[in-house]
Design a protein around this motif. Structure first.
Motif, PDB file in Angstrom:
ATOM      1  N   LEU A 254       0.784  -0.923  -0.023  1.00 30.75           N
ATOM      2  CA  LEU A 254      -0.190   0.283   0.083  1.00 30.75           C
ATOM      3  C   LEU A 254       1.249   0.806  -0.203  1.00 30.75           C
ATOM      4  O   LEU A 254       0.894   2.134  -0.822  1.00 30.75           O
ATOM      5  CB  LEU A 254      -1.221  -0.080   0.902  1.00 30.75           C
ATOM      6  N   LEU A 255       1.704   0.958   0.907  1.00 31.76           N
ATOM      7  CA  LEU A 255       2.939   2.341   1.079  1.00 31.76           C
ATOM      8  C   LEU A 255       3.538   2.917  -0.523  1.00 31.76           C
ATOM      9  O   LEU A 255       3.431   3.439  -0.525  1.00 31.76           O
ATOM     10  CB  LEU A 255       3.742   2.333   2.190  1.00 31.76           C
ATOM     11  N   PHE A 256       4.091   1.678  -1.083  1.00 33.65           N
ATOM     12  CA  PHE A 256       5.604   1.665  -1.987  1.00 33.65           C
ATOM     13  C   PHE A 256       5.406   1.316  -3.488  1.00 33.65           C
ATOM     14  O   PHE A 256       5.945   1.278  -3.814  1.00 33.65           O
ATOM     15  CB  PHE A 256       6.668   1.446  -1.552  1.00 33.65           C
ATOM     16  N   SER A 257       4.187   0.404  -3.547  1.00 29.65           N
ATOM     17  CA  SER A 257       4.274  -0.371  -4.686  1.00 29.65           C
ATOM     18  C   SER A 257       2.825   0.673  -5.332  1.00 29.65           C
ATOM     19  O   SER A 257       2.358   0.575  -6.586  1.00 29.65           O
ATOM     20  CB  SER A 257       3.265  -1.841  -4.550  1.00 29.65           C
ATOM     21  N   THR A 258       1.679   1.452  -4.842  1.00 30.44           N
ATOM     22  CA  THR A 258       0.683   2.165  -5.434  1.00 30.44           C
ATOM     23  C   THR A 258       0.931   2.960  -6.217  1.00 30.44           C
ATOM     24  O   THR A 258       1.726   3.072  -6.530  1.00 30.44           O
ATOM     25  CB  THR A 258      -0.695   2.191  -4.103  1.00 30.44           C
ATOM     26  N   ASN A 259       0.124   2.645  -7.282  1.00 31.62           N
ATOM     27  CA  ASN A 259       0.403   3.370  -8.661  1.00 31.62           C
ATOM     28  C   ASN A 259       1.995   4.339  -8.810  1.00 31.62           C
ATOM     29  O   ASN A 259       2.445   5.404  -8.843  1.00 31.62           O
ATOM     30  CB  ASN A 259       0.150   4.938  -8.467  1.00 31.62           C
ATOM     31  N   ILE A 260       3.160   3.466  -9.354  1.00 31.47           N
ATOM     32  CA  ILE A 260       4.193   4.079  -9.016  1.00 31.47           C
ATOM     33  C   ILE A 260       4.330   4.462 -10.338  1.00 31.47           C
ATOM     34  O   ILE A 260       3.853   3.866 -11.464  1.00 31.47           O
ATOM     35  CB  ILE A 260       5.617   2.588  -9.467  1.00 31.47           C
ATOM     36  N   ASP A 261       5.159   4.867 -10.648  1.00 30.10           N
ATOM     37  CA  ASP A 261       6.293   5.990 -11.548  1.00 30.10           C
ATOM     38  C   ASP A 261       7.165   5.986 -12.662  1.00 30.10           C
ATOM     39  O   ASP A 261       7.687   3.767 -12.387  1.00 30.10           O
ATOM     40  CB  ASP A 261       6.271   7.561 -11.298  1.00 30.10           C
ATOM     41  N   ARG A 395      -9.906  23.411  -8.030  1.00 26.86           N
ATOM     42  CA  ARG A 395     -11.268  22.884  -7.817  1.00 26.86           C
ATOM     43  C   ARG A 395     -10.540  22.104  -9.346  1.00 26.86           C
ATOM     44  O   ARG A 395     -11.550  21.482 -10.562  1.00 26.86           O
ATOM     45  CB  ARG A 395     -12.233  23.776  -8.800  1.00 26.86           C
ATOM     46  N   ASN A 396      -9.606  21.618  -9.804  1.00 27.19           N
ATOM     47  CA  ASN A 396      -9.023  21.287 -11.337  1.00 27.19           C
ATOM     48  C   ASN A 396      -8.924  19.987 -11.514  1.00 27.19           C
ATOM     49  O   ASN A 396      -7.411  19.204 -11.026  1.00 27.19           O
ATOM     50  CB  ASN A 396      -7.733  22.381 -11.937  1.00 27.19           C
ATOM     51  N   ILE A 397      -9.566  18.846 -10.995  1.00 28.96           N
ATOM     52  CA  ILE A 397      -9.546  17.864 -11.014  1.00 28.96           C
ATOM     53  C   ILE A 397     -10.238  16.571 -12.554  1.00 28.96           C
ATOM     54  O   ILE A 397     -11.816  17.262 -12.511  1.00 28.96           O
ATOM     55  CB  ILE A 397     -10.748  16.891  -9.769  1.00 28.96           C
ATOM     56  N   THR A 398      -9.449  16.341 -13.140  1.00 28.97           N
ATOM     57  CA  THR A 398      -9.730  16.201 -14.557  1.00 28.97           C
ATOM     58  C   THR A 398     -10.316  14.455 -14.024  1.00 28.97           C
ATOM     59  O   THR A 398     -10.356  14.193 -14.104  1.00 28.97           O
ATOM     60  CB  THR A 398      -8.679  16.609 -15.713  1.00 28.97           C
ATOM     61  N   THR A 399      -8.584  14.109 -14.344  1.00 25.80           N
ATOM     62  CA  THR A 399      -8.607  12.549 -15.044  1.00 25.80           C
ATOM     63  C   THR A 399      -8.345  11.435 -13.729  1.00 25.80           C
ATOM     64  O   THR A 399      -8.522  10.599 -13.586  1.00 25.80           O
ATOM     65  CB  THR A 399      -7.367  12.027 -15.659  1.00 25.80           C
ATOM     66  N   HIS A 400      -7.714  12.399 -12.494  1.00 25.43           N
ATOM     67  CA  HIS A 400      -7.721  12.128 -11.593  1.00 25.43           C
ATOM     68  C   HIS A 400      -7.404  12.873 -10.011  1.00 25.43           C
ATOM     69  O   HIS A 400      -7.119  14.224 -10.327  1.00 25.43           O
ATOM     70  CB  HIS A 400      -6.382  10.848 -11.561  1.00 25.43           C
ATOM     71  N   SER A 401      -7.954  12.198  -8.950  1.00 27.79           N
ATOM     72  CA  SER A 401      -8.032  13.026  -7.806  1.00 27.79           C
ATOM     73  C   SER A 401      -6.559  12.863  -7.015  1.00 27.79           C
ATOM     74  O   SER A 401      -6.547  13.669  -5.478  1.00 27.79           O
ATOM     75  CB  SER A 401      -8.951  13.069  -6.809  1.00 27.79           C
ATOM     76  N   GLY A 402      -5.964  12.136  -7.329  1.00 27.70           N
ATOM     77  CA  GLY A 402      -4.715  12.117  -6.546  1.00 27.70           C
ATOM     78  C   GLY A 402      -5.078  10.845  -5.284  1.00 27.70           C
ATOM     79  O   GLY A 402      -3.932  10.404  -4.378  1.00 27.70           O
ATOM     80  N   ILE A 403      -6.724  10.405  -4.771  1.00 31.12           N
ATOM     81  CA  ILE A 403      -7.330   9.501  -4.415  1.00 31.12           C
ATOM     82  C   ILE A 403      -7.760   8.010  -5.230  1.00 31.12           C
ATOM     83  O   ILE A 403      -8.306   8.241  -5.888  1.00 31.12           O
ATOM     84  CB  ILE A 403      -7.885   9.851  -3.485  1.00 31.12           C
ATOM     85  N   PHE A 404      -6.832   7.114  -4.221  1.00 31.15           N
ATOM     86  CA  PHE A 404      -6.956   5.685  -5.221  1.00 31.15           C
ATOM     87  C   PHE A 404      -7.464   4.248  -3.493  1.00 31.15           C
ATOM     88  O   PHE A 404      -6.756   4.592  -2.581  1.00 31.15           O
ATOM     89  CB  PHE A 404      -5.565   4.969  -5.313  1.00 31.15           C
ATOM     90  N   THR A 405      -7.856   3.807  -4.783  1.00 37.14           N
ATOM     91  CA  THR A 405      -8.533   2.502  -3.717  1.00 37.14           C
ATOM     92  C   THR A 405      -7.114   1.575  -3.971  1.00 37.14           C
ATOM     93  O   THR A 405      -7.402   1.297  -5.355  1.00 37.14           O
ATOM     94  CB  THR A 405     -10.101   1.995  -3.419  1.00 37.14           C
ATOM     95  N   ASN A 406      -6.769   0.526  -3.498  1.00 34.02           N
ATOM     96  CA  ASN A 406      -5.747  -0.588  -3.836  1.00 34.02           C
ATOM     97  C   ASN A 406      -6.605  -1.877  -3.532  1.00 34.02           C
ATOM     98  O   ASN A 406      -6.309  -2.148  -2.190  1.00 34.02           O
ATOM     99  CB  ASN A 406      -4.199  -0.070  -3.251  1.00 34.02           C
ATOM    100  N   PRO A 407      -7.336  -2.970  -4.684  1.00 30.39           N
ATOM    101  CA  PRO A 407      -8.066  -3.794  -4.106  1.00 30.39           C
ATOM    102  C   PRO A 407      -7.193  -5.293  -3.894  1.00 30.39           C
ATOM    103  O   PRO A 407      -8.025  -6.175  -3.360  1.00 30.39           O
ATOM    104  CB  PRO A 407      -8.716  -4.067  -5.056  1.00 30.39           C
ATOM    105  N   TYR A 408      -6.009  -5.270  -4.396  1.00 27.41           N
ATOM    106  CA  TYR A 408      -4.962  -5.985  -4.068  1.00 27.41           C
ATOM    107  C   TYR A 408      -4.763  -6.189  -2.243  1.00 27.41           C
ATOM    108  O   TYR A 408      -4.238  -7.485  -1.925  1.00 27.41           O
ATOM    109  CB  TYR A 408      -3.568  -5.534  -4.416  1.00 27.41           C
ATOM    110  N   VAL A 409      -4.687  -4.874  -1.822  1.00 28.17           N
ATOM    111  CA  VAL A 409      -4.444  -4.376  -0.308  1.00 28.17           C
ATOM    112  C   VAL A 409      -6.004  -4.900   0.622  1.00 28.17           C
ATOM    113  O   VAL A 409      -6.738  -3.813   0.520  1.00 28.17           O
ATOM    114  CB  VAL A 409      -3.352  -3.488   0.402  1.00 28.17           C
TER     115      VAL A 409
END
Length: 527
Positions: A254-261, A395-409
């Motif tokens: 959750l801390l280090f693997s989610t949505n990596i660049d 208010r500049n939310i287009t493709t993502h809010s930077g908030i995620f849920t990770n169902p692997y965890v």
């Protein structure tokens, strides 16, 4: 020769018909002939044959229909079982980890070196606000998982803050034992929270009661106090853990693997686990909103509805590890730490709020809060994500809010449920059609009149206010206050999509069997 005289009991024999023979044989067995059979036997032979054929054929048809129905149900059951088995074996849900998850899991499992799960040596502040009667959490599986997690992160990289209000002697003893085992910086606090310091609202009886969310927000903020006590300390991540059972390696993911660049570093404002109250049922629907701010659907996979563009639902069905949402909690949530540390963090995203706007809305540094309207409640865990999104994006939310849920965890509220989750998740792809159908039949998501309001906008909202105060005697008796909804023009704050018309208050003196929280019925609108 003269004939002998006839005795009185003698009689002349008559010729017997076939029906007489049948009746006599029935009577010989000691029972009366049913009326239908008597009538049937009096019918001509051809009529009896036709009637028998009709009855016999009807019975055969009914039996045939029953067999067909039984065969159909058996076929459906067999097909369902086969489909479940094939799905579990060849198309399981959220079971095959992405490659970088596998690499990190191997590193954590194949070594015993402290800090092996924290390859970039990031600093992590772990916070927990617990209610632990008997000390079963801290002294049991929860405490053991936290100790393992600290070892994976590296003790020198961790500060653990645990806050308990009104802990009993067993809970205090469990905290003391945990403190002895820890080799990282820690703040394990057990105290009596002065409830008189928490604001209250008036309910229809005229009593002043404490909002449930106001209490929870205060408790969570007290778990963050070590950040204020040492403002020079640097942290990269803040990890909140509820009273949930979890796998420490999952917390690392959750801390280090989610949505990596492209450099392999996780990129998020916040990311949540998925929490389960049983092997199938998602728990934290009150705090979770999809990417467009809609409330949740029925609480089993894929959890989100297809309302609006159905972005969150599609992400889940696509098996993404970073499902785009507006708010979540899921029993365990990781945050980008700088928003909790600084009043005006550097590196604000273009389009974010001005400093004056931040000050006006009082959302920096990030803390938990509650809605002050008397008959409008929203989860403190939803509001903190709304505030975070506003700080990062405005208010500049287009493709993502930077908030995620990770169902692997995935986490659970008891160890038994946690042990079932690897199995029950395998077949959940099969639920989506039923889930969507039931959502539409029930009318979910439920409407929220403030969902589309944006922070900083001038809006007109229906707000409950008391027009006339009442008198309250001891025990809550007396004449209650009178109130009504009024159209109020004001500037909207972040998180309007989080709330709804409801009110939960603290039960100040719960009797045996009563809950610590009471839902207050909405008052009738006076005209």
């Amino acid at each position: 020769m003269a004939p002998s005289p006839r005795r009185s009991e003698e009689y002349e024999l008559l010729q017997r018909t076939s029906s007489d023979s049948t009746q006599a044989s029935d009577l010989d067995f000691g029972y009366d002939v049913p009326a239908w059979r008597s009538g049937y036997l009096r019918l001509p032979a051809w009529s009896r044959i036709r009637t028998y054929t009709y009855l016999f054929c009807s019975t055969r048809k009914r039996r045939l229909h029953c067999r067909l129905i039984c065969h159909a149900f058996t076929a459906i059951a067999c097909c369902t079982i086969i489909l479940v088995i094939l799905t579990a074996l060849f198309r399981p849900s959220y079971t095959h980890l992405p490659d970088h998850y596998k690499v990190l899991r191997s590193i954590c499992s194949e070594s015993s070196k402290p800090g092996r799960g924290n390859v970039n040596n990031e600093k992590v502040f772990i916070a927990a606000a617990l209610y632990d009667p008997g000390g079963t959490l801290v002294g049991g599986d929860w405490g053991n998982a936290v100790l393992h997690l600290v070892d994976l992160l590296g003790p020198e990289n961790v500060h653990l803050s645990v806050y308990e209000n009104d802990a009993d002697p067993s809970a205090n003893a469990a905290l003391d034992k945990l403190r002895e085992k820890l080799d990282c910086n820690s703040s394990l606090v057990s105290e009596h929270l002065p409830l008189e310091d928490i604001p209250r609202v008036t309910i229809p009886t005229g009593e002043r009661r404490m909002k449930r969310i106001a209490f929870l927000a205060e408790v969570r903020n007290r778990a963050l106090r070590p950040l204020e006590a040492n403002p020079s300390a640097h942290y990269d991540r803040v990890l909140f853990i509820n009273d949930v059972m979890f796998n420490p390696i999952d917390a690392i993911h959750l801390l280090f693997s989610t949505n990596i660049d492209t450099s392999g570093r996780a990129q998020y404002g916040a990311v949540c686990a998925v929490d389960f109250i049983n092997a199938f049922k998602f728990y934290d629907t009150f705090a979770t909103r999809d990417f467009e701010g809609y409330a949740m659907g029925i609480p089993f996979f894929p959890w989100f509805t297809d309302a609006g563009n159905g972005i969150s639902r599609r992400d889940v069905l696509d098996q993404k590890d970073a499902v785009r949402v507006r708010a979540c909690w899921g029993g365990m949530t990781a945050f980008e730490a700088k928003w909790f540390l600084e009043t005006h963090p550097e590196g604000l995203v273009s389009g974010g709020p001005s400093l004056d706007a931040e000050a006006a809305l009082n959302v920096s540094p990030l803390r938990f809060r509650y809605e002050e309207d008397p008959f409008w409640d929203a989860s403190e865990c939803c509001l903190v994500h709304a505030d975070l999104t506003y700080l990062r994006h405005g208010r500049n939310i287009t493709t993502h809010s930077g908030i995620f849920t990770n169902p692997y965890v995935r986490v659970a509220y008891d160890s038994r449920t946690l042990s079932w989750l690897p199995l029950t998740r395998r077949t959940e792809r099969l639920y989506s059609f039923v889930h969507n159908t039931l959502n539409h039949l029930i009318g979910m998501p439920y409407p929220n009149p403030r969902r589309l309001e944006q922070p900083g906008e001038e809006v007109v909202e229906k707000v409950w206010s008391w027009d006339k105060s009442g008198e309250v005697t001891q025990g809550g008796a007396g004449t209650g206050p009178e109130g009504s909804y009024h159209d109020v023009k004001r500037v909207a704050g972040p998180g309007r999509f989080c709330g709804g018309r409801t009110l939960l208050v603290l039960n100040d003196d719960p009797k045996p069997g009563e809950k610590k929280w009471v839902s207050v019925p909405l008052p009738a609108v006076s005209r």
